[in-house]
Design a protein around this motif. Structure first.
Motif, short mmCIF file in Angstrom:
data_model
loop_
_atom_site.label_atom_id
_atom_site.label_comp_id
_atom_site.label_asym_id
_atom_site.label_seq_id
_atom_site.Cartn_x
_atom_site.Cartn_y
_atom_site.Cartn_z
N TYR A 1 -32.21 1.70 -22.71
CA TYR A 1 -31.82 0.34 -23.08
C TYR A 1 -30.31 0.21 -23.29
CZ TYR A 1 -36.80 -0.38 -23.50
OH TYR A 1 -38.14 -0.43 -23.21
N SER B 1 -28.86 0.01 -19.87
CA SER B 1 -28.97 -1.30 -19.21
C SER B 1 -27.93 -2.28 -19.74
CB SER B 1 -30.38 -1.87 -19.39
OG SER B 1 -31.31 -1.12 -18.62
N ASP C 1 -24.78 -1.26 -18.09
CA ASP C 1 -24.79 -1.71 -16.70
C ASP C 1 -24.47 -3.20 -16.61
OD1 ASP C 1 -25.33 0.76 -15.62
OD2 ASP C 1 -27.50 0.46 -15.57
N SER C 2 -25.00 -3.99 -17.53
CA SER C 2 -24.73 -5.43 -17.52
C SER C 2 -23.24 -5.70 -17.67
CB SER C 2 -25.49 -6.14 -18.65
OG SER C 2 -26.88 -6.00 -18.48
N ALA D 1 -28.53 -0.39 -11.57
CA ALA D 1 -28.96 -1.21 -12.71
C ALA D 1 -30.45 -1.53 -12.62
CB ALA D 1 -28.14 -2.49 -12.77
N ARG E 1 -32.53 1.57 -13.40
CA ARG E 1 -32.54 1.86 -14.83
C ARG E 1 -33.50 0.94 -15.57
NH1 ARG E 1 -29.08 5.44 -16.94
NH2 ARG E 1 -28.57 6.94 -15.33
N MET E 2 -33.56 -0.32 -15.18
CA MET E 2 -34.52 -1.23 -15.80
C MET E 2 -35.95 -0.73 -15.58
SD MET E 2 -33.17 -5.04 -15.03
CE MET E 2 -31.56 -5.60 -15.48
N ASN F 1 -36.59 2.33 -17.72
CA ASN F 1 -36.71 1.97 -19.14
C ASN F 1 -38.08 1.38 -19.47
OD1 ASN F 1 -34.22 2.85 -20.00
ND2 ASN F 1 -33.21 0.92 -19.56
#
Length: 200
Positions: A65, A68, A71-72, A117, A120-121, A124
């Motif tokens: 998390y 993420s 990444d954002s 990204a 990774r989501m 997660n």
């Protein structure tokens, strides 16, 4: 020799870990390993900042998390670094216009950042943290290996980067359901926390 394959590969790598790309290229230039590295990337202040930010990314990238969120924030940073490095490489090599190189580097970085990204989501969505750590280490090693390879075999490295990008985009297509699950879980957590208290 055209710098286009090096620009493309560094763009792909910047989308995964922009600070590692700047740090690696700068170190290769400073140590004399490669003459293809622009002077701007070899400046001490650039290397120090890139090194510190690389360590921050190495830590944040391995925490579920948090990666993420990181990444954002880097949706703008990574393509910008990819474009900047591409323009520098073109200015140093002289075989490609700075604008074209910046466009190639930035677009490639944005594409590989989207793959990272999104992946990774999806990761997660699983409760255990070990997949994040393994994926992060794999990404760091992949960036280091491919950027190093690109300085000596640019066309072969560009082919590998293109294959990795294509495979990542295909994988991302099949991971959409896991990504949606991650977004729903994050939305439920926000709702459970409730609205922030208003200051008096």
């Amino acid at each position: 020799m055209s710098v286009l394959p090096l620009v493309f590969t560094s763009g792909w790598a910047s989308g995964v870990n922009a600070y590692a790309v700047v740090l690696l290229l700068g170190l290769f230039g400073v140590t004399g390993v490669s003459g293809e590295v622009p002077q701007a990337l070899q400046r001490p202040e650039v290397l120090v900042v890139a090194g510190v930010l690389f360590l921050c990314e190495a830590a944040a990238d391995k925490i579920p998390y948090v990666d993420s969120v990181w990444d954002s924030v880097h949706t703008v940073v990574r393509p910008a670094v990819g474009a900047w490095v591409g323009a520098l490489l073109a200015g140093h090599g002289g075989s490609l216009s700075d604008v074209a190189a910046a466009a190639v580097g930035g677009a490639t970085a944005l594409a590989s950042h989207s793959v990272k990204a999104g992946t990774r989501m999806a990761v997660n969505a699983s409760p255990e943290p070990f997949s994040n750590i393994a994926l992060s280490i794999g990404e760091d090693l992949g960036v280091a290996g491919l950027v190093s390879f690109a300085l000596f075999h640019p066309w072969a490295a560009a082919v590998v980067a293109a294959a990795l990008l294509a495979a990542g985009l295909v994988a991302l297509y099949f991971l959409v359901s896991r990504i949606r699950r991650f977004l729903r879980r994050r939305a439920r957590r926000r709702q459970a926390r409730g609205p922030a208290p208003r200051p008096f």
